[in-house]
Design a protein around this motif. Structure first.
Motif, short mmCIF file in Angstrom:
data_model
loop_
_atom_site.label_atom_id
_atom_site.label_comp_id
_atom_site.label_asym_id
_atom_site.label_seq_id
_atom_site.Cartn_x
_atom_site.Cartn_y
_atom_site.Cartn_z
N GLN A 104 14.54 -9.17 -6.86
CA GLN A 104 13.49 -8.63 -7.74
C GLN A 104 13.85 -7.21 -8.18
N LEU A 105 14.38 -6.41 -7.25
CA LEU A 105 14.75 -5.04 -7.59
C LEU A 105 15.85 -5.02 -8.64
N ALA A 106 16.80 -5.95 -8.51
CA ALA A 106 17.91 -6.01 -9.46
C ALA A 106 17.42 -6.25 -10.89
N LYS A 107 16.26 -6.86 -11.03
CA LYS A 107 15.71 -7.18 -12.35
C LYS A 107 14.70 -6.15 -12.84
N SER A 108 14.53 -5.07 -12.10
CA SER A 108 13.47 -4.10 -12.41
C SER A 108 13.75 -3.26 -13.64
N GLY A 109 15.02 -3.13 -14.01
CA GLY A 109 15.38 -2.27 -15.14
C GLY A 109 15.57 -0.82 -14.78
N VAL A 110 15.35 -0.47 -13.53
CA VAL A 110 15.56 0.90 -13.06
C VAL A 110 16.99 1.03 -12.54
N ARG A 111 17.67 2.11 -12.91
CA ARG A 111 19.04 2.31 -12.42
C ARG A 111 19.04 2.48 -10.91
N GLU A 133 9.54 -1.05 -2.98
CA GLU A 133 8.22 -1.60 -3.28
C GLU A 133 7.55 -0.82 -4.40
N ALA A 134 7.74 0.50 -4.40
CA ALA A 134 7.15 1.33 -5.45
C ALA A 134 7.72 0.96 -6.82
N VAL A 135 9.03 0.79 -6.89
CA VAL A 135 9.66 0.42 -8.17
C VAL A 135 9.16 -0.94 -8.63
N LEU A 136 9.03 -1.90 -7.70
CA LEU A 136 8.55 -3.22 -8.08
C LEU A 136 7.09 -3.18 -8.51
N THR A 137 6.33 -2.21 -7.98
CA THR A 137 4.92 -2.07 -8.35
C THR A 137 4.77 -1.53 -9.76
N ASP A 138 5.57 -0.49 -10.09
CA ASP A 138 5.49 0.11 -11.42
C ASP A 138 6.80 0.80 -11.75
N PRO A 139 7.76 0.07 -12.31
CA PRO A 139 9.06 0.67 -12.62
C PRO A 139 9.00 1.73 -13.70
N SER A 140 7.92 1.78 -14.46
CA SER A 140 7.86 2.70 -15.60
C SER A 140 7.80 4.17 -15.19
N GLU A 183 0.83 -1.21 0.00
CA GLU A 183 0.00 0.00 0.00
C GLU A 183 0.86 1.26 0.00
N LEU A 184 1.89 1.26 0.83
CA LEU A 184 2.77 2.42 0.89
C LEU A 184 3.51 2.61 -0.43
N GLY A 185 3.93 1.52 -1.05
CA GLY A 185 4.59 1.61 -2.34
C GLY A 185 3.67 2.14 -3.42
N ALA A 186 2.41 1.71 -3.39
CA ALA A 186 1.44 2.20 -4.36
C ALA A 186 1.23 3.70 -4.21
N ASP A 187 1.30 4.20 -2.98
CA ASP A 187 1.22 5.65 -2.76
C ASP A 187 2.34 6.38 -3.48
N VAL A 188 3.55 5.85 -3.39
CA VAL A 188 4.70 6.50 -4.00
C VAL A 188 4.59 6.46 -5.53
N VAL A 189 4.07 5.38 -6.06
CA VAL A 189 3.80 5.33 -7.50
C VAL A 189 2.83 6.45 -7.88
#
Length: 291
Positions: free
Chosen positions: A221-228, A122-129, A92-98
């Motif tokens: 999982q974060l390492a595979k997110s594609g976000v620097r 968690e935010a990056v894993l929710t929506d890295p875009s 939920e907190l990650g979704a807020d940051v997204v």
């Protein structure tokens, strides 16, 4: 908990409300006076913290040309939140940051301090875009593992659910004041620290405290997110053990950057040096091209 050295806001740093599709969030925001901002930096504070933990860093990053927004998370200090425990999961907190990043136009440079690093991840894993980068500042890969720390956090969470939050703060302050090396802050800062702690939604603070005892390791999982990614910490950080933070950096394929003469709150201890490391990373396009 970070302790501000002054409550005076630098010129150009102002309180604002960020409206998102998941609610309104209190912020401290700074926008460069001249030209188009290079982008947006979104700063997420940690346990018992608030946007004020970043005040000097907001100013420094803005001077480098970045629109900078430090937030209070849901239920934290000046952002309201529900009393429902489920509202304070990392998801939920990650979704807020997204939602915050989307409201700011997306592609944010995301910085999470301490517990805020777990939320940022968690935010990056929710929506890295909607993120260009993620910087984990004095944060770790998962919950604490030290038994004494876990027991202390569990006791605090229990107190928050069973006692007035003002009483819990007084008990915490009494405990902290007996810790070797404790230095009492100036009266105005001490009053702010009490106001901030007691301004939290008790359920929010209790559940965030529990996340520090049960958060899962999602480094892979974060390492595979594609976000620097960037990992940085103070030279004398006393949050997650330094070897743990450094091992997390290795697992993410980066090298942990050390901020000299700083502890667990580099944004306060060494804001200029912290800002420099961040903006150098934001602009590090050559390494992006070669990775």
């Amino acid at each position: 908990m970070s302790t501000p050295r002054t409550l005076t806001l630098p010129d150009g740093v102002r309180p604002e409300t960020l409206e998102t599709d998941r609610g309104a969030f209190a912020t401290l925001t700074a926008v460069p006076d001249l030209g188009t901002p290079l982008g947006t930096v979104l700063l997420v504070p940690g346990w018992t913290g608030s946007k004020e933990d970043f005040t000097p860093l907001v100013d420094h990053l803005c001077r480098y040309g970045w629109r900078t927004v430090a937030v209070d998370q849901r239920g934290q200090y000046e952002t309201t939140g529900p009393s429902d425990k489920s509202a304070y999961s990392l998801a939920e907190l990650g979704a807020d940051v997204v939602a915050m990043s989307k409201a700011l136009g997306g592609y944010s440079q995301l910085v999470g301090h301490s517990f805020g690093g777990l939320v940022a991840r968690e935010a990056v894993l929710t929506d890295p875009s909607v993120f260009s980068t993620i910087s984990l500042l004095c944060s770790g890969p998962a919950a604490f593992t030290d038994e004494a720390t876990i027991q202390s956090l569990q006791m605090l969470a229990f107190g928050l659910e069973n006692l007035p939050i003002e009483q819990v703060y007084d008990m915490k302050l009494d405990h902290d004041s007996k810790t070797p090396g404790y230095v009492a802050p100036p009266e105005d800062v001490a009053a702010f620290l009490r106001k901030r702690f007691t301004g939290n939604v008790p359920t929010s603070l209790a559940e965030i405290t529990r996340r520090l005892t049960d958060a899962e390791d999602k480094t892979d999982q974060l390492a595979k997110s594609g976000v620097r990614m960037q990992v940085l910490h103070g030279a004398t950080d006393d949050g997650w053990p330094l070897p743990v933070q450094q091992a997390m950096a290795v697992a993410l394929g980066v090298e942990a950057e050390v901020i000299p003469d700083a502890g667990h709150s580099p944004a306060i201890d060494q804001p200029a040096a912290t800002a420099r490391l961040l903006v150098d990373f934001f602009h590090d396009y050559p390494s992006l091209m070669t990775n």
